[in-house]
Design an enzyme around this catalytic site. Structure first.
Site, short mmCIF file in Angstrom:
data_model
loop_
_atom_site.label_atom_id
_atom_site.label_comp_id
_atom_site.label_asym_id
_atom_site.label_seq_id
_atom_site.Cartn_x
_atom_site.Cartn_y
_atom_site.Cartn_z
N GLY A 49 -0.19 -5.05 1.07
CA GLY A 49 -1.43 -4.93 0.31
C GLY A 49 -1.35 -5.55 -1.07
O GLY A 49 -2.36 -5.98 -1.63
N GLU A 84 -2.13 -9.13 -0.48
CA GLU A 84 -3.55 -9.23 -0.13
C GLU A 84 -4.43 -9.07 -1.37
O GLU A 84 -5.46 -9.73 -1.49
CB GLU A 84 -3.89 -8.16 0.91
CG GLU A 84 -3.28 -8.47 2.27
CD GLU A 84 -3.48 -7.34 3.27
OE1 GLU A 84 -3.96 -7.62 4.38
OE2 GLU A 84 -3.14 -6.18 2.95
N GLU A 136 3.93 -5.85 7.31
CA GLU A 136 3.32 -4.72 7.99
C GLU A 136 3.82 -4.54 9.43
O GLU A 136 3.84 -3.42 9.95
CB GLU A 136 1.79 -4.86 8.01
CG GLU A 136 1.11 -4.65 6.67
CD GLU A 136 0.96 -5.92 5.85
OE1 GLU A 136 0.19 -5.92 4.90
OE2 GLU A 136 1.66 -6.92 6.18
N ALA A 147 0.85 -1.19 0.00
CA ALA A 147 0.00 0.00 0.00
C ALA A 147 0.89 1.24 0.00
O ALA A 147 2.09 1.18 0.29
CB ALA A 147 -0.91 0.00 1.22
#
Length: 285
Positions: free
Chosen positions: A137, A140, A160, A94
């Site tokens: 992300g 994911e 993360e 992200a």
């Protein structure tokens, strides 16, 4: 900024089979952060296109991904979709710059990352073709796909914890269901990044060792797109139900979907074609 501080890379060229836009794909609007093409009849290829940021998933980038995939899902000419990035990175995470100053109240009130479930709501099959980094992300996002193919260069992880947070886009839940508690704990609590071979041994991906991962994804997607759309959709729905239902409930749901397909023209055509030793002509009805 992404999980990988490598922002000087140039965008790797797509494989030659994925460069052409076919006129049979319904005219799509242009997006700032993704490229949309049709490398084969019935196949939509969505390519993440933020090369300088290693395809870090900003809000604008994710909106483009979401909108492009929804548009392809609603296109009657499309039977399957592929989501890919560059040779250097599928998506390196992200966009940290967008998140670093958020407060709990802002994240909670806006239900931050709630829109990241878009792929799971698509009716048509999605194949993720991963090269390079798929971190945070990015992983994911890939885990939401129905089929996950990887190049030998793929590197996967949920780092993360190194940022003082945990995965927030489904990583802890999807990985636990896919590879079990212990391995998921290891990835989430250490932030360790694993290579393609280890990810394949764990059952996360299938590694494409010969040729381009995008070319292989196109072959698989083309095969899927050549089938009857109703049966394909029912198959996807039945398999996904296995992650939400008990075995007894899942078996009952599968049986009802199986029974319902006997009301379709494609079932009559498919079985007649088999008995007559000819190719089925699907009408998707």
């Amino acid at each position: 900024m992404s999980f990988v501080a490598l922002t000087r890379s140039t965008f790797c060229h797509l494989s030659s089979s994925a460069r052409f836009f076919s006129t049979s794909l319904r005219a799509q609007r242009e997006y700032a952060n993704v490229l949309v093409s049709q490398p084969s009849p019935g196949v939509a290829l969505i390519t993440l296109n933020r090369p300088k940021a290693l395809n870090a998933l900003s809000a604008a980038h994710f909106k483009d991904i979401s909108d492009a995939m929804k548009e392809a899902d609603e296109d009657a000419s499309v039977g399957a979709m592929i989501l890919t990035g560059s040779g250097r990175a599928f998506a390196a995470g992200a966009d940290i710059k967008e998140m670093k100053d958020k407060s709990f109240a802002e994240a909670y009130t806006a239900n931050f990352l709630a829109d990241w479930e878009v792929i799971t709501k698509l009716k048509k099959p999605v194949i993720a073709a991963v090269s390079g980094y798929a971190l945070g992300g990015g992983l994911e996002l890939a885990l939401q796909a129905d089929i996950l193919l990887a190049a030998p260069s793929a590197e996967l992880g949920q780092p993360e914890v190194n940022l003082g947070v945990i995965p927030g886009g489904g990583g802890t839940q999807r990985l636990a269901r896919l590879i079990g508690k212990s391995r998921t704990m290891e990835l989430v609590l250490t932030g360790r990044i694993i290579g393609a071979d280890e990810a394949e041994r764990w059952g996360i991906v299938r590694v494409v060792r010969e040729g381009s991962v995008v070319d292989e994804a196109v072959k698989v997607a083309s095969d899927i797109a050549s089938k009857g759309r109703i049966a394909v959709g029912a198959g996807k729905e039945a398999v996904n139900a296995a992650f939400e239902m008990s075995l007894a409930e899942g078996l009952r749901f599968e049986k009802r979907l199986f029974h319902s397909l006997f009301s379709t023209k494609d079932q009559k055509e498919g079985m007649s074609a088999f008995a007559e030793r000819r190719r089925a002509e699907w009408t998707h009805s």
